[in-house]
Design an enzyme around this catalytic site. Structure first.
Site, PDB file in Angstrom:
ATOM      1  N   LYS A 157       0.583  -1.051  -0.216  1.00 34.35           N
ATOM      2  CA  LYS A 157      -0.113   0.353  -0.164  1.00 34.35           C
ATOM      3  C   LYS A 157       0.462   0.737  -0.067  1.00 34.35           C
ATOM      4  O   LYS A 157       0.481   1.855  -0.678  1.00 34.35           O
ATOM      5  CB  LYS A 157      -0.800  -0.392   1.316  1.00 34.35           C
ATOM      6  CG  LYS A 157      -1.772  -1.239   1.218  1.00 34.35           C
ATOM      7  CD  LYS A 157      -2.672  -0.665   1.995  1.00 34.35           C
ATOM      8  CE  LYS A 157      -3.666  -2.096   2.478  1.00 34.35           C
ATOM      9  NZ  LYS A 157      -5.015  -1.877   3.370  1.00 34.35           N
ATOM     10  N   ALA A 215      -1.171   1.392   6.289  1.00 34.96           N
ATOM     11  CA  ALA A 215      -0.928  -0.048   7.107  1.00 34.96           C
ATOM     12  C   ALA A 215      -1.958  -0.966   6.504  1.00 34.96           C
ATOM     13  O   ALA A 215      -3.330  -0.964   5.279  1.00 34.96           O
ATOM     14  CB  ALA A 215      -1.856   0.805   8.391  1.00 34.96           C
ATOM     15  N   ASP A 216      -2.263  -1.939   7.310  1.00 34.07           N
ATOM     16  CA  ASP A 216      -2.993  -3.159   7.470  1.00 34.07           C
ATOM     17  C   ASP A 216      -3.504  -3.684   8.399  1.00 34.07           C
ATOM     18  O   ASP A 216      -2.857  -4.039   9.334  1.00 34.07           O
ATOM     19  CB  ASP A 216      -2.400  -4.179   5.910  1.00 34.07           C
ATOM     20  CG  ASP A 216      -3.503  -4.963   5.508  1.00 34.07           C
ATOM     21  OD1 ASP A 216      -4.757  -5.428   4.597  1.00 34.07           O
ATOM     22  OD2 ASP A 216      -4.086  -6.523   6.051  1.00 34.07           O
ATOM     23  N   THR A 217      -4.745  -3.830   8.565  1.00 37.26           N
ATOM     24  CA  THR A 217      -5.221  -4.633   9.963  1.00 37.26           C
ATOM     25  C   THR A 217      -5.817  -5.887   9.623  1.00 37.26           C
ATOM     26  O   THR A 217      -6.855  -6.168   8.874  1.00 37.26           O
ATOM     27  CB  THR A 217      -5.763  -3.885  10.079  1.00 37.26           C
ATOM     28  OG1 THR A 217      -5.402  -2.163  10.688  1.00 37.26           O
ATOM     29  CG2 THR A 217      -6.653  -4.391  12.029  1.00 37.26           C
TER      30      THR A 217
END
Length: 190
Positions: free
Chosen positions: A50, A66-68
């Site tokens: 990203k 960011a990635d959750t």
């Protein structure tokens, strides 16, 4: 220096705003492919993809990706596909501990940072009626694990071990340290 958040998540924008810096939002365009059984690796890979996708066209800027992901054991639980999926996810998590990983990647002209944070979350036991009512509210539909800890979903979370903002979608302590290292937080407390 320009700061860009490579996310359209209102929660991430809200968290980044807490640091008192100006930033712009440019959505990342990536295929979110999951590596089965590897939640931390998947989150780190996606956060990096990203940030990189936006940084490629903004090399003079600092880009935050960011990635959750929510996971139970090594099973990755993403965003629900539809209301039925959201109900099944919430049933699965009811009364149990699960983990939330948020990976963070920051591209700058000088350096790339890649890190992650993990929090553990325990849901209280949920009745079928509570689950259906919560899903009908629409809140779970765009969130990993089918809940929003910062919204009405707070009523189903019994306990959190770790950073609240990691669960919400942006590990603010880690981000703060990176932005300080890049000298982007002049005027904030030391």
């Amino acid at each position: 220096m320009r700061v860009i958040l490579a996310s359209t998540s209102p929660r991430r924008s809200q968290i980044l705003s807490l640091l008192g810096i100006e930033f712009e939002v440019i959505p990342a365009k990536v295929e979110e492919e999951v590596i089965p059984g590897k939640p931390v690796l998947t989150a780190r890979k996606l956060a990096k993809e990203k940030a990189l996708s936006v940084w490629r066209e903004n090399r003079d800027a600092v880009v935050i990706g960011a990635d959750t992901l929510v996971f139970l054991g090594n099973e990755i639980i993403g965003k629900p596909k539809d209301e039925k999926d959201a109900v099944n996810i919430l049933k699965k998590l009811s009364g149990k501990w699960h983990s939330v990983v948020t990976a963070l990647c920051v591209y700058s002209p000088e350096k790339v940072f890649l890190t992650h944070d993990i929090a553990k979350v325990k849901f209280r036991e949920l009745s079928k009626e509570e689950i259906i009512s919560y899903v009908k509210s629409g809140e779970p539909m765009d969130k990993a694990g089918a809940y929003g800890v910062q919204g009405f979903g707070a009523t189903i979370v019994e306990r959190i071990h770790g950073n609240f903002y990691t669960v919400m979608g942006l590990p603010i302590v880690k981000l703060y340290k990176i932005l300080r290292e890049l000298n982007l937080l002049a005027g904030t407390f030391s």
